[in-house]
Design an enzyme around this catalytic site. Sequence first.
Site, mmCIF file in Angstrom:
data_model
loop_
_atom_site.group_PDB
_atom_site.id
_atom_site.type_symbol
_atom_site.label_atom_id
_atom_site.label_comp_id
_atom_site.label_asym_id
_atom_site.label_seq_id
_atom_site.Cartn_x
_atom_site.Cartn_y
_atom_site.Cartn_z
ATOM 1 C CE LYS A 9 30.791 96.395 141.533
ATOM 2 N NZ LYS A 9 31.796 95.300 141.592
ATOM 3 C CE1 TYR A 49 33.203 95.891 136.230
ATOM 4 C CE2 TYR A 49 30.893 95.461 135.774
ATOM 5 C CZ TYR A 49 31.884 95.892 136.634
ATOM 6 O OH TYR A 49 31.566 96.321 137.905
ATOM 7 C CG ASN A 112 33.124 93.770 144.657
ATOM 8 O OD1 ASN A 112 32.198 94.333 144.068
ATOM 9 N ND2 ASN A 112 34.275 93.513 144.083
ATOM 10 C CG HIS A 115 33.117 100.288 139.247
ATOM 11 N ND1 HIS A 115 34.081 99.473 138.702
ATOM 12 C CD2 HIS A 115 33.310 101.522 138.697
ATOM 13 C CE1 HIS A 115 34.817 100.183 137.851
ATOM 14 N NE2 HIS A 115 34.366 101.430 137.830
ATOM 15 C CD GLU A 126 35.599 103.117 135.111
ATOM 16 O OE1 GLU A 126 35.927 101.956 134.859
ATOM 17 O OE2 GLU A 126 35.557 103.571 136.282
HETATM 18 N N1 UDP Z 1 34.601 89.977 139.814
HETATM 19 C C1 UDP Z 1 34.018 88.728 139.980
HETATM 20 N N2 UDP Z 1 34.843 87.652 140.235
HETATM 21 C C2 UDP Z 1 36.193 87.778 140.317
HETATM 22 C C3 UDP Z 1 36.770 89.055 140.142
HETATM 23 C C4 UDP Z 1 35.950 90.132 139.887
HETATM 24 O O1 UDP Z 1 32.805 88.587 139.905
HETATM 25 O O2 UDP Z 1 36.882 86.782 140.557
HETATM 26 C C5 UDP Z 1 33.717 91.156 139.594
HETATM 27 C C6 UDP Z 1 33.623 92.025 140.855
HETATM 28 O O3 UDP Z 1 32.294 92.492 141.010
HETATM 29 C C7 UDP Z 1 34.601 93.126 140.524
HETATM 30 C C8 UDP Z 1 34.352 93.312 139.028
HETATM 31 O O4 UDP Z 1 34.224 91.969 138.545
HETATM 32 O O5 UDP Z 1 34.384 94.287 141.294
HETATM 33 C C9 UDP Z 1 35.431 94.039 138.275
HETATM 34 O O6 UDP Z 1 36.651 93.367 138.452
HETATM 35 P P1 UDP Z 1 38.008 94.184 138.627
HETATM 36 O O7 UDP Z 1 39.122 93.185 138.483
HETATM 37 O O8 UDP Z 1 38.020 95.376 137.730
HETATM 38 O O9 UDP Z 1 37.952 94.587 140.183
HETATM 39 P P2 UDP Z 1 37.652 96.000 140.906
HETATM 40 O O10 UDP Z 1 38.330 97.073 140.090
HETATM 41 O O11 UDP Z 1 36.156 96.159 140.986
HETATM 42 O O12 UDP Z 1 38.275 95.848 142.276
HETATM 43 MG MG MG Z 2 38.154 97.436 138.050
#
Ligand code: UDP
Ligand code: MG
Length: 154
Positions: A9, A49, A112, A115, A126
Amino acid sequence: MERTLILIKPDSIQRGLIGEITTRFERKGLKLVGMKMMHLNEAILLEHYAHLKDKPFFAGLKKFMRSSPVIAQCWEGVGAVKAVRILCGITNAREADAGSLRGDFAMSPQCNVIHASDSQETAAKEVSRFFKNSELFEYEKTEYMHVYAEDEIQ
Ligand code: UDP
Ligand code: MG
């Protein structure tokens, strides 16, 4: 063999973490079969997303993901989807396990560092969202004889 998608990211690009992240997957024994740098546009982010489109952080997430290029990588291995998710750690990086990428390198639920596809079904979608077939490579990885038992890769 399973393939999974990761995106390095914008926060990682800015913070100089491309090598660290790539090294973790290499050292794990995974095989890199595709890699490219790209700017994400609105359309690909809406698709990628879609499950988050009603969340209050959705606009901020899209802005963050467009703030600099990302690096897309496709990694291959036995059970690669789950193995990669474990190396990433949980979404809220502040609370991710030490030793995981998010646990070691990030402090935010949004910024974080990475992805990673969350299931085999998602991974298939994906990988094809980010890579054409011609951008994915088949080659022999000689270290496999030391990474897997013979019967795991037949
Ligand atoms: N995200 C965010 N705030 C939140 C939760 C998620 O900005 O409270 C963002 C974060 O960058 C995350 C992405 O949205 O990695 C996708 O969310 P997902 O629930 O799919 O989490 P991941 O699979 O990345 O752990
Ligand atoms: Mg996810």
